[in-house]
Write a protein that holds these residues in place. Structure first.
Motif, short mmCIF file in Angstrom:
data_model
loop_
_atom_site.label_atom_id
_atom_site.label_comp_id
_atom_site.label_asym_id
_atom_site.label_seq_id
_atom_site.Cartn_x
_atom_site.Cartn_y
_atom_site.Cartn_z
N UNK A 58 15.29 25.44 -71.62
CA UNK A 58 14.72 26.80 -71.77
C UNK A 58 13.95 27.31 -70.65
N UNK A 59 13.25 26.54 -70.00
CA UNK A 59 12.39 26.93 -68.78
C UNK A 59 13.55 27.41 -67.76
N UNK A 60 14.89 26.79 -67.48
CA UNK A 60 15.82 26.93 -66.89
C UNK A 60 16.21 28.32 -66.93
N UNK A 61 16.51 28.69 -68.21
CA UNK A 61 17.05 30.07 -68.71
C UNK A 61 15.93 31.17 -68.21
N UNK A 62 14.78 30.97 -68.41
CA UNK A 62 13.80 31.69 -68.24
C UNK A 62 13.72 32.19 -66.60
N UNK A 63 13.94 30.70 -65.94
CA UNK A 63 13.76 30.79 -64.54
C UNK A 63 15.36 31.75 -63.91
N UNK A 64 16.06 31.32 -64.50
CA UNK A 64 17.68 32.09 -64.17
C UNK A 64 17.34 33.69 -64.38
N UNK A 65 16.60 33.87 -65.61
CA UNK A 65 16.72 35.47 -65.81
C UNK A 65 15.78 35.92 -64.67
N UNK A 66 14.54 35.39 -64.47
CA UNK A 66 13.64 36.03 -63.43
C UNK A 66 14.51 36.23 -62.01
N UNK A 67 15.11 34.90 -61.75
CA UNK A 67 15.56 35.12 -60.41
C UNK A 67 16.92 36.08 -60.15
N UNK A 68 17.89 35.94 -61.05
CA UNK A 68 19.09 36.61 -61.06
C UNK A 68 18.87 38.04 -61.50
N UNK A 69 17.94 38.40 -62.43
CA UNK A 69 17.94 39.80 -62.82
C UNK A 69 16.79 40.54 -62.61
N UNK A 70 15.35 39.71 -62.98
CA UNK A 70 14.18 40.59 -63.10
C UNK A 70 13.73 40.62 -61.65
N UNK A 71 14.07 39.83 -60.83
CA UNK A 71 13.59 39.95 -59.24
C UNK A 71 14.26 41.00 -58.57
N UNK A 72 15.39 41.34 -59.03
CA UNK A 72 15.93 42.76 -58.24
C UNK A 72 14.99 43.92 -58.42
N UNK A 73 14.09 43.73 -59.50
CA UNK A 73 13.15 44.98 -59.36
C UNK A 73 11.68 44.65 -59.09
N UNK A 74 11.33 43.46 -58.78
CA UNK A 74 10.13 42.82 -58.49
C UNK A 74 10.00 42.50 -57.09
N UNK A 75 10.82 42.44 -56.42
CA UNK A 75 10.74 42.03 -54.97
C UNK A 75 10.12 42.84 -54.05
N UNK A 76 9.72 42.33 -53.00
CA UNK A 76 9.02 43.38 -52.13
C UNK A 76 9.54 44.44 -51.61
N UNK A 77 10.68 44.15 -51.25
CA UNK A 77 11.58 45.16 -50.74
C UNK A 77 11.90 46.49 -51.73
N UNK A 78 12.15 46.09 -52.99
CA UNK A 78 12.19 47.20 -54.01
C UNK A 78 10.95 47.66 -54.18
N UNK A 79 9.77 46.92 -54.37
CA UNK A 79 8.47 47.51 -54.53
C UNK A 79 8.10 48.44 -53.25
N UNK A 80 8.49 48.29 -52.11
CA UNK A 80 8.30 49.33 -51.05
C UNK A 80 8.99 50.33 -51.33
N UNK A 81 10.17 50.36 -51.55
CA UNK A 81 10.96 51.63 -51.79
C UNK A 81 10.46 52.55 -52.96
#
Length: 599
Positions: free
Chosen positions: A109-132
């Motif tokens: 279950x934790x792996x699924x959450x980690x995969x979602x955060x890393x491969x999907x949500x992180x596209x919108x929460x990384x520093x580069x996107x935040x700076x843009x």
């Protein structure tokens, strides 16, 4: 049963929401909340925030009258729990696949959450996107709006008429009609919620809703219709003012938190889309006879929580490893189905399971299994299954497995011989029954209230009917004749009076002084009186096995705790804890413990 299919979705929402709430709560923290009160091996730190949460989650603030004792005991338990987690990995227990099988589903279950955060949500929460995004936020948008509410349960005809009206208003505005005049005009014909004032949206309020985000991204002079669930909005942007934002580094955490919340459902939809495309649903070929057999087994009470393992293993051992499903990526037979249940996803216990729900469940489990393998290939397991996990459920499971190996497996077998030996060794202590009183007590700070209750009892009302609330207190008299509170640190205020009563007798009014509460007045009843005596082996035969196991569990646990403290470096910052508790103030003072029963 349908809710099972939403299980992964709910897991993602709940676990990610915890992360959001953690950040939002930081705004209310005091200067002591992030202070470190203890460290283990230099790299694991316990903050006062962590400790305070643990105190309240585990009810230490109610279990101990003294605040310092509550926090000190809680901190000690947090340290021991973390030491067990660290030693679990240090001793290699995490490599014991048979042992880990017990928590494999939770890890996945934790792996699924980690995969979602890393491969999907992180596209919108990384520093580069935040700076843009940050570069687009330096403005304030001023606007007016006309609101056309949609009636509840509106018909298609009604909605079409409202949409036509909204289009007519926008058309007039597009042709140059003064928006203030439009506001007045439609206000006069009774249009609801017409807003004559000018509103402003800045970058923070733009994240409050999709409605605000759309308006924030419009240009000066633009007129737009927003078709939302409850209403049509005709928006007129009257001004966009440039402003100087705070430095990026100062608002980065807040901005990323807002981006995380804003793009969560976008990310989840992308995740679900890709998950649903992992294999072609048209390639599924179901074995109807095997599905029927699984439905039949599901009628057995408690089949899926427990019994399924023995049933499926017996069928497989008997050479009946039936095929359930073939599809473009392979097949699912009973052996693979058993693995999916053990490691990936479990059905709720239901005797109403139908074939369609079972098929949906299996498809969901197979898709989740593919996602988990992708996460493992990316090396995410080391990031979710480690000694410093913040997932308290997983931490407790790790501790439980550690205790099974390091404590429970070392408890001697409670045979007749070992139990009789244990009885003889503890005959004069554990199995010497001290005189004990179980007391019901109605306690009042106002003597007149106690007198009213006592008068009712003297007039013939039973103790239980005379008042609507009483406490249960227990006292023992040791071999030296000293009266003590039993399993409580409260002084035996009512002990002397209790031992003067026979079973079912009542007394009042008993006066005493509590240092914290002041003068107290009690009406009491002796609920049970247990005599002093030496218990024989026959007296304790039903409970001695449990006593034996508990005794050795406690003994081995103490040894394990001491070994862990000797093995790892621990530093407790008593001065920080003392200062943090003092800063918490009187408002945070825990309520005194009162052992009692509500009628």
């Amino acid at each position: 049963m349908r809710f099972v299919m939403k299980f992964r979705y709910c897991i993602l929402i709940l676990l990610l929401a915890l992360g959001l709430n953690t950040f939002m709560g930081c705004e209310k923290q005091t200067r002591y909340d992030q202070k470190i009160v203890a460290t283990i091996e230099s790299d694991y730190k316990i903050s006062f925030t962590d400790l305070n949460k643990y105190v309240h989650d585990e009810f230490y603030h109610r279990r101990f009258r003294d605040k310092n004792e509550a926090y000190t005991r809680a901190l000690n338990e947090m340290i021991l729990n973390q030491l067990r987690c660290i030693d679990f990995f240090e001793t290699g227990l995490h490599n014991d696949q048979q042992l880990i099988q017990n928590i494999r589903r939770l890890i996945n279950e934790e792996l699924i959450v980690k995969y979602f955060e890393s491969e999907y949500l992180s596209k919108y929460t990384n520093e580069e996107f935040a700076r843009n995004i940050y570069n687009q936020l330096g403005k304030e948008v001023y606007y007016q709006q006309i609101v056309i509410n949609k009636p509840k349960n509106a018909s298609e005809t009604q909605l079409e008429a409202l949409e036509k009206q909204a289009l007519e208003i926008k058309a007039k505005a597009d042709k140059g009609a003064n928006f203030d005049e439009l506001l007045n005009q439609y206000s006069e014909i009774g249009l609801e919620n017409t807003d004559h004032s000018t509103s402003m949206i800045d970058w923070r309020s733009s994240f409050a809703s999709p409605h605000n985000r759309v308006i924030f991204n419009l240009n000066e002079g633009e007129i737009r219709i927003l078709d939302e669930y409850h209403a049509y909005y005709i928006i007129n942007i009257i001004d966009v003012k440039k402003i100087n934002l705070e430095p990026f580094e100062k608002i980065k955490k807040e901005l990323i938190s807002k981006l995380r919340e804003t793009y969560y459902y976008t990310s989840l939809n992308e995740y679900d889309r890709d998950k649903n495309n992992l294999f072609d649903p048209n390639s599924l070929n179901w074995n109807e006879k095997t599905l029927d057999q699984l439905i039949e087994w599901a009628q057995i009470p408690e089949f899926y929580p427990d019994i399924y393992k023995d049933t499926l293993q017996a069928a497989i051992a008997d050479g009946r490893n039936l095929t359930i499903l073939t599809y473009s990526e392979g097949q699912i037979d009973l052996k693979e189905y058993l693995r999916l249940l053990n490691e990936i996803l479990i059905l709720s216990n239901s005797r109403d399971l139908d074939k369609k729900t079972l098929q949906d469940f299996i498809v969901e489990a197979v898709r989740s299994d593919i996602i988990i393998r992708k996460a493992q290939d990316l090396g995410f397991e080391k990031e979710v299954f480690h000694p410093r996990t913040k997932n308290t459920v997983l931490q407790y499971k790790i501790i439980d497995l550690y205790n099974q190996v390091m404590i429970e497996s070392k408890i001697p077998e409670p045979t007749n011989a070992t139990l009789r030996e244990f009885y003889q060794a503890n005959k004069d202590s554990l199995y010497y029954q001290l005189e004990k009183i179980n007391l019901f007590a109605m306690v009042y700070p106002d003597k007149s209230e106690a007198e009213k209750t006592w008068a009712k009892i003297q007039a013939g009302t039973s103790f239980e009917e005379a008042g609507n609330r009483w406490f249960v207190k227990t006292f023992i008299k040791d071999r030296d004749g000293q009266i003590k509170s039993y399993l409580s640190k409260e002084p035996p205020y009512l002990g002397q009076a209790a031992f003067k009563l026979q079973e079912s007798e009542v007394d009042g009014i008993i006066e005493y002084t509590d240092p914290e509460k002041g003068p107290q007045y009690a009406v009491i009843k002796c609920a049970k009186r247990t005599p002093e005596k030496q218990l024989s082996y026959a007296d304790v035969q039903k409970s001695i096995a449990d006593d034996f196991i508990k005794y050795h569990w406690d003994r081995i646990s103490r040894e394990v705790n001491q070994n862990l403290r000797n093995k790892y470096r621990i530093k407790v910052y008593d001065n920080v804890l003392t200062e943090a508790l003092a800063a918490a103030g009187k408002d945070d003072k825990p309520s005194p413990v009162a052992k009692g029963a509500q009628k």
